[in-house]
Design an enzyme around this catalytic site. Structure first.
Site, PDB file in Angstrom:
ATOM      1  N   MET A  78       3.152  -0.223   5.350  1.00 15.82           N
ATOM      2  CA  MET A  78       3.893   0.676   4.555  1.00 15.82           C
ATOM      3  C   MET A  78       3.276   0.656   3.080  1.00 15.82           C
ATOM      4  O   MET A  78       2.436  -0.046   2.868  1.00 15.82           O
ATOM      5  CB  MET A  78       5.546   0.049   4.241  1.00 15.82           C
ATOM      6  CG  MET A  78       6.059   0.090   5.601  1.00 15.82           C
ATOM      7  SD  MET A  78       7.825  -0.642   5.606  1.00 15.82           S
ATOM      8  CE  MET A  78       8.487   0.450   4.436  1.00 15.82           C
ATOM      9  N   HIS A  79       3.821   1.715   2.266  1.00 16.30           N
ATOM     10  CA  HIS A  79       3.894   1.836   0.896  1.00 16.30           C
ATOM     11  C   HIS A  79       2.486   2.344   0.318  1.00 16.30           C
ATOM     12  O   HIS A  79       2.252   2.639  -0.969  1.00 16.30           O
ATOM     13  CB  HIS A  79       4.103   0.365   0.158  1.00 16.30           C
ATOM     14  CG  HIS A  79       5.238  -0.606   0.607  1.00 16.30           C
ATOM     15  ND1 HIS A  79       6.323   0.056   0.630  1.00 16.30           N
ATOM     16  CD2 HIS A  79       5.145  -1.864   1.026  1.00 16.30           C
ATOM     17  CE1 HIS A  79       7.017  -0.801   1.101  1.00 16.30           C
ATOM     18  NE2 HIS A  79       6.609  -1.917   1.465  1.00 16.30           N
ATOM     19  N   ASP A 234       5.861  -0.474   9.687  1.00 17.35           N
ATOM     20  CA  ASP A 234       5.397  -1.506  10.598  1.00 17.35           C
ATOM     21  C   ASP A 234       6.552  -2.469  10.734  1.00 17.35           C
ATOM     22  O   ASP A 234       6.668  -3.031  11.958  1.00 17.35           O
ATOM     23  CB  ASP A 234       4.056  -2.241  10.148  1.00 17.35           C
ATOM     24  CG  ASP A 234       4.549  -2.833   8.534  1.00 17.35           C
ATOM     25  OD1 ASP A 234       5.258  -2.578   8.184  1.00 17.35           O
ATOM     26  OD2 ASP A 234       3.142  -3.347   8.083  1.00 17.35           O
TER      27      ASP A 234
END
Length: 479
Positions: A78-79, A234
């Protein structure tokens, strides 16, 4: 019918093929590398993700027939900030989740109360919005050419389908999503110089987000019209793979980073606790996470330091024993829950002549367990209580570590029987949902091989050492 799950991890891309009974028919992983050009930086080339996907799916096709694939699901770390121009050309390497260069920008955004009010979360340096703010401040020529911001797995989706789409669980980690309304916030986008035109369309993780390009289908031996599910970040995808979808379900993940994850049927944020409150990968569900940045990563660091493998360090540790005076604070790259401190670094305390590699290993395992205990305290402050949890990830192969965590958290940990119950399976299950119209009933919990119970004779000793651990942070954080 069969279904493919793609999980874009930090260190590898994994692909699996499952059938209607969710039996794994084939799997393949492709290693990925991380570039760290400066202290606190962490980047990857998105082209490597697309190339790895080509390699992985071709390998599945060698191992099994792909002519009846009906759906593909995708999961990813992520991110990450993947920045594209108007022609979908990548402008710079993707800035990853564990990159902390944007600490100043994150603090500035977090000072705007709208961010916590609408996202339910602190603006962490690892999140996407402050990374784009950093690019605006430090690479203005690139920012002026910016047309679209995609999360890592959503760049894979673009390569697979030609569609620019995100889903709720991953979008919730950008600091631009109104997490309760499950929609982009115009106000939060404007605060970073962006608007909706810079964002992909939004779908739920079990929805159809597009169809596989015919050219790729022909190349890989798949039928035309294979649907691509929205997928999941995830951790949300791991929860789908492990059947953690209902209120009260939980897991502890011992991967590169560490996660204490609890599913919820309601939106109940408490940003000040540094608990992540995100949308789940299924409609009308949310989840909360305490996140620590170094779990097995801390053990790998000790492995490099000592020249012994992680397996060598953790074998022959004997029966669980009370912690020694030696403390390890696993903040090698800062910490999220509960400290939101990008500047803190790891510490070894109370070393003496008797401290050997085995004792250092115990202290590292204990330090990660204490970091999970900090997450547990933070989750309790939001009203979330975890009675038991699945144990997932590579670190769950260590019985000593599981016993340490179970005793520190004072909850039983359930270890699944042999099999893959992580994000790749979760992605495949989401692909099945999108292709078949099935719902959460697909996401069943795995068969449990054993349950690791807390050691009641040692819970007090671990609780006392956890208190020392917390005190050590409070003393050292300003030095």
């Amino acid at each position: 019918m069969t279904y493919i799950g793609l999980d874009l991890g930090t260190s590898s891309l994994k692909a699996i093929l499952i059938d209607d009974d969710q039996r794994v028919l084939a799997e393949h992983s492709v290693a990925l590398s991380v570039s760290r050009p400066h202290d606190g930086w962490s980047e990857q080339d998105p082209k490597d993700w697309a190339d790895a996907t080509q390699t992985a799916i071709r390998a599945l096709g060698v191992a099994s027939d792909l002519s009846d694939v009906a759906g593909i699901g995708i999961s990813g770390h992520m991110h990450g900030a993947t920045l594209l121009d108007a022609s979908d050309t990548v402008l710079r390497p993707c800035i990853l989740w564990n990159d902390t260069r944007s600490a100043i920008e994150a603090a500035e955004l977090d000072a705007n109360p709208q961010f916590r009010d609408l996202t339910g979360n602190i603006v962490f340096a690892g999140f996407t919005a402050p990374k784009v703010a950093w690019v605006r401040n430090n690479e203005p020529d690139l920012f002026d050419r910016l047309a679209k911001v995609l999360l890592p797995k959503d760049y894979l989706r673009l390569a697979l389908t030609g569609e620019q789409v995100a889903e709720m669980s991953d979008a919730a980690g950008t600091s631009w999503l109104d997490v309760q309304k499950r929609d982009w916030s115009d106000d939060l986008l404007a605060a970073t110089g962006l608007d909706r035109s810079h964002m992909p369309n939004l779908v739920e993780g079990s929805d159809i987000s597009g169809t596989l390009r015919d050219t790729l289908a022909d190349d890989w031996g798949l039928p035309h019209g294979v649907v691509i599910a929205g997928g999941g970040g995830d951790n949300a995808a791991s929860a789908i793979g492990a059947g953690v979808v209902a209120k009260g379900d939980a897991f502890v993940s011992l991967g590169t980073s560490g996660v204490l994850f609890a599913a919820s049927d309601a939106y109940q944020p408490d940003a000040a606790s540094a608990v992540h409150t995100f949308c789940h990968a299924l409609p009308d569900t949310w989840h909360q996470m305490g996140v620590i940045l170094a779990a097995t990563d801390a053990l790998q660091w000790l492995s490099r330091l000592t020249g012994q493998s992680a397996a060598e360090l953790t074998q022959d540790l004997g029966a669980l024993q009370a912690p020694s005076r030696t403390l390890f604070l696993p903040y090698l790259g800062g910490e999220r829950t509960p400290h939101n401190n990008a500047d803190m670094r790891g510490q070894f305390l109370h070393l003496d002549h008797a401290t050997d590699a085995k004792q250092a290993a115990r202290s590292v395992l204990e330090g990660v367990a204490f970091a999970f205990a900090d997450c547990q305290v933070a989750l309790r402050s939001t009203g979330t209580t975890i009675e038991s949890a699945l144990a997932l990830g590579g670190g769950a192969k260590s019985d000593y570590w599981l016993e340490t965590i179970a005793t520190t958290l004072d909850i039983p940990l359930m270890l699944p029987a042999a099999g893959d119950f992580g994000a790749a399976l979760g992605a495949a299950r989401l692909g099945m949902m999108a292709a078949s119209g099935a719902g959460s009933e697909v996401a069943t919990m795995p068969k449990i091989e054993k349950t690791v119970a807390p050691d009641p004779s040692l819970t007090s000793a671990f609780a006392e050492t956890h208190a020392r651990y917390r005190e050590a942070y409070s003393v050292l954080k300003d030095i």
